[in-house]
Design a protein around this motif. Structure first.
Motif, PDB file in Angstrom:
ATOM      1  N   ARG A   1       0.826  -1.220   0.000  1.00 20.97           N
ATOM      2  CA  ARG A   1       0.000   0.000   0.000  1.00 20.97           C
ATOM      3  C   ARG A   1       0.852   1.260   0.000  1.00 20.97           C
ATOM      4  O   ARG A   1       0.402   2.315  -0.436  1.00 20.97           O
ATOM      5  N   ILE A   2       2.076   1.150   0.475  1.00 24.01           N
ATOM      6  CA  ILE A   2       2.928   2.331   0.600  1.00 24.01           C
ATOM      7  C   ILE A   2       3.562   2.658  -0.740  1.00 24.01           C
ATOM      8  O   ILE A   2       4.262   1.842  -1.340  1.00 24.01           O
ATOM      9  N   ASN A   3       3.303   3.867  -1.210  1.00 21.84           N
ATOM     10  CA  ASN A   3       3.812   4.351  -2.483  1.00 21.84           C
ATOM     11  C   ASN A   3       5.344   4.433  -2.425  1.00 21.84           C
ATOM     12  O   ASN A   3       5.903   4.913  -1.449  1.00 21.84           O
ATOM     13  N   PRO A   4       6.048   3.978  -3.477  1.00 18.74           N
ATOM     14  CA  PRO A   4       7.513   4.070  -3.457  1.00 18.74           C
ATOM     15  C   PRO A   4       8.026   5.514  -3.464  1.00 18.74           C
ATOM     16  O   PRO A   4       9.164   5.766  -3.087  1.00 18.74           O
ATOM     17  N   LEU A   5       7.213   6.451  -3.899  1.00 21.33           N
ATOM     18  CA  LEU A   5       7.610   7.858  -3.921  1.00 21.33           C
ATOM     19  C   LEU A   5       7.084   8.584  -2.686  1.00 21.33           C
ATOM     20  O   LEU A   5       6.444   9.621  -2.769  1.00 21.33           O
ATOM     21  N   THR A   6       7.367   8.026  -1.529  1.00 22.28           N
ATOM     22  CA  THR A   6       6.977   8.607  -0.250  1.00 22.28           C
ATOM     23  C   THR A   6       8.213   9.201   0.401  1.00 22.28           C
ATOM     24  O   THR A   6       9.247   8.560   0.462  1.00 22.28           O
TER      25      THR A   6
ATOM     26  N   LEU B   1       3.886  11.339  -3.661  1.00 19.35           N
ATOM     27  CA  LEU B   1       3.678  11.758  -5.037  1.00 19.35           C
ATOM     28  C   LEU B   1       2.661  10.808  -5.656  1.00 19.35           C
ATOM     29  O   LEU B   1       2.931   9.619  -5.817  1.00 19.35           O
ATOM     30  N   GLY B   2       1.490  11.324  -5.958  1.00 23.83           N
ATOM     31  CA  GLY B   2       0.437  10.497  -6.534  1.00 23.83           C
ATOM     32  C   GLY B   2      -0.928  11.104  -6.274  1.00 23.83           C
ATOM     33  O   GLY B   2      -1.050  12.206  -5.734  1.00 23.83           O
ATOM     34  N   ASP B   3      -1.966  10.362  -6.657  1.00 28.78           N
ATOM     35  CA  ASP B   3      -3.325  10.877  -6.467  1.00 28.78           C
ATOM     36  C   ASP B   3      -3.778  10.698  -5.020  1.00 28.78           C
ATOM     37  O   ASP B   3      -3.048  10.158  -4.184  1.00 28.78           O
ATOM     38  N   GLU B   4      -4.994  11.173  -4.730  1.00 25.18           N
ATOM     39  CA  GLU B   4      -5.500  11.136  -3.356  1.00 25.18           C
ATOM     40  C   GLU B   4      -5.673   9.711  -2.848  1.00 25.18           C
ATOM     41  O   GLU B   4      -5.449   9.434  -1.674  1.00 25.18           O
ATOM     42  N   GLU B   5      -6.057   8.800  -3.721  1.00 26.82           N
ATOM     43  CA  GLU B   5      -6.239   7.402  -3.317  1.00 26.82           C
ATOM     44  C   GLU B   5      -4.901   6.795  -2.881  1.00 26.82           C
ATOM     45  O   GLU B   5      -4.813   6.110  -1.867  1.00 26.82           O
ATOM     46  N   SER B   6      -3.859   7.088  -3.645  1.00 28.83           N
ATOM     47  CA  SER B   6      -2.524   6.600  -3.311  1.00 28.83           C
ATOM     48  C   SER B   6      -2.049   7.191  -1.983  1.00 28.83           C
ATOM     49  O   SER B   6      -1.427   6.489  -1.174  1.00 28.83           O
ATOM     50  N   GLN B   7      -2.341   8.460  -1.755  1.00 27.83           N
ATOM     51  CA  GLN B   7      -1.959   9.106  -0.506  1.00 27.83           C
ATOM     52  C   GLN B   7      -2.673   8.467   0.678  1.00 27.83           C
ATOM     53  O   GLN B   7      -2.063   8.207   1.711  1.00 27.83           O
TER      54      GLN B   7
ATOM     55  N   LYS C   1      -3.944   5.403   0.847  1.00 25.89           N
ATOM     56  CA  LYS C   1      -3.435   4.044   1.048  1.00 25.89           C
ATOM     57  C   LYS C   1      -2.076   4.060   1.744  1.00 25.89           C
ATOM     58  O   LYS C   1      -1.806   3.246   2.624  1.00 25.89           O
ATOM     59  N   THR C   2      -1.216   4.987   1.342  1.00 25.10           N
ATOM     60  CA  THR C   2       0.107   5.092   1.951  1.00 25.10           C
ATOM     61  C   THR C   2      -0.004   5.444   3.418  1.00 25.10           C
ATOM     62  O   THR C   2       0.675   4.857   4.263  1.00 25.10           O
ATOM     63  N   LEU C   3      -0.880   6.389   3.743  1.00 22.01           N
ATOM     64  CA  LEU C   3      -1.068   6.784   5.139  1.00 22.01           C
ATOM     65  C   LEU C   3      -1.605   5.613   5.961  1.00 22.01           C
ATOM     66  O   LEU C   3      -1.146   5.378   7.083  1.00 22.01           O
ATOM     67  N   ALA C   4      -2.549   4.847   5.402  1.00 25.41           N
ATOM     68  CA  ALA C   4      -3.082   3.679   6.103  1.00 25.41           C
ATOM     69  C   ALA C   4      -1.999   2.620   6.301  1.00 25.41           C
ATOM     70  O   ALA C   4      -1.906   1.999   7.370  1.00 25.41           O
ATOM     71  N   GLY C   5      -1.168   2.406   5.284  1.00 27.45           N
ATOM     72  CA  GLY C   5      -0.075   1.441   5.397  1.00 27.45           C
ATOM     73  C   GLY C   5       0.937   1.841   6.451  1.00 27.45           C
ATOM     74  O   GLY C   5       1.423   1.010   7.212  1.00 27.45           O
ATOM     75  N   LEU C   6       1.256   3.135   6.520  1.00 27.12           N
ATOM     76  CA  LEU C   6       2.210   3.615   7.517  1.00 27.12           C
ATOM     77  C   LEU C   6       1.636   3.495   8.927  1.00 27.12           C
ATOM     78  O   LEU C   6       2.356   3.136   9.866  1.00 27.12           O
ATOM     79  N   LYS C   7       0.347   3.777   9.074  1.00 28.58           N
ATOM     80  CA  LYS C   7      -0.272   3.657  10.400  1.00 28.58           C
ATOM     81  C   LYS C   7      -0.301   2.210  10.862  1.00 28.58           C
ATOM     82  O   LYS C   7      -0.116   1.925  12.047  1.00 28.58           O
ATOM     83  N   SER C   8      -0.511   1.284   9.936  1.00 29.51           N
ATOM     84  CA  SER C   8      -0.540  -0.123  10.335  1.00 29.51           C
ATOM     85  C   SER C   8       0.872  -0.645  10.636  1.00 29.51           C
ATOM     86  O   SER C   8       1.033  -1.565  11.429  1.00 29.51           O
ATOM     87  N   ALA C   9       1.892  -0.036  10.032  1.00 29.46           N
ATOM     88  CA  ALA C   9       3.271  -0.472  10.262  1.00 29.46           C
ATOM     89  C   ALA C   9       3.957   0.349  11.355  1.00 29.46           C
ATOM     90  O   ALA C   9       5.168   0.242  11.528  1.00 29.46           O
ATOM     91  N   GLU C  10       3.191   1.132  12.094  1.00 31.42           N
ATOM     92  CA  GLU C  10       3.773   2.035  13.089  1.00 31.42           C
ATOM     93  C   GLU C  10       4.591   1.296  14.146  1.00 31.42           C
ATOM     94  O   GLU C  10       5.675   1.737  14.528  1.00 31.42           O
ATOM     95  N   GLY C  11       4.106   0.170  14.609  1.00 30.58           N
ATOM     96  CA  GLY C  11       4.838  -0.600  15.620  1.00 30.58           C
ATOM     97  C   GLY C  11       6.175  -1.093  15.107  1.00 30.58           C
ATOM     98  O   GLY C  11       7.194  -1.019  15.800  1.00 30.58           O
TER      99      GLY C  11
ATOM    100  N   LEU D   1      -0.203  13.802   6.694  1.00 37.69           N
ATOM    101  CA  LEU D   1       0.006  14.021   5.266  1.00 37.69           C
ATOM    102  C   LEU D   1       0.336  15.486   5.022  1.00 37.69           C
ATOM    103  O   LEU D   1      -0.417  16.381   5.414  1.00 37.69           O
ATOM    104  N   ASP D   2       1.476  15.747   4.409  1.00 36.43           N
ATOM    105  CA  ASP D   2       1.920  17.104   4.123  1.00 36.43           C
ATOM    106  C   ASP D   2       1.736  17.370   2.638  1.00 36.43           C
ATOM    107  O   ASP D   2       2.316  16.680   1.815  1.00 36.43           O
TER     108      ASP D   2
END
Length: 126
Positions: free
Chosen positions: A31-36, A57-63, A65-75, A97-98
């Motif tokens: 889910r995490i975009n490579p251009l993060t 870098l990407g559309d809102e859906e990609s953003q 998904k990336t945020l959700a992936g990062l939150k799940s990988a927080e631990g 998200l900035d």
């Protein structure tokens, strides 16, 4: 420790560098975009919490998904951070998200369009 002391500034820079290395190289979540990229990090003076400003870098859906992936990988990210950065407390990370880079690109395009229109009007007058 004051919020913008030299020590806090150095900690922010070190945490930002390590977070970007972890996100770029060690997380395998699709889910995490490579251009993060990690734009900025604000670690609280008590080292308990941390805000990490993320640019995708990407559309809102990609953003999203990336945020959700990062939150799940927080631990996982926090445990890797604890191993690489030697702090008394490993901060609890909150990803934000900035969109300042995206906003800057949008403004630059708008300025280019306006200056192009002005130049074409000047050429037409001559």
């Amino acid at each position: 420790m004051r919020k913008n002391s030299i020590k806090n500034t150095r900690i922010n820079g070190e945490v930002q560098r390590e977070l970007s290395n972890i996100i770029r190289g060690e997380i395998k979540d699709p889910r995490i975009n490579p251009l993060t990229s990690v734009v900025a990090v604000e670690v609280a003076p008590d080292l308990k919490t941390c805000k990490a400003y993320i640019s995708v870098l990407g559309d809102e859906e990609s953003q999203a998904k990336t945020l959700a992936g990062l939150k799940s990988a927080e631990g996982f990210i926090r445990s890797k951070l604890a191993k690489t950065v030697n702090l008394r407390n490993t901060p609890e990370i909150r990803f934000v998200l900035d969109q300042s880079i995206e906003y800057g690109v949008k403004m630059s395009k708008m300025i280019d369009e306006v200056t192009k229109d002005i130049k074409s009007e000047d050429d037409a007058e001559e």
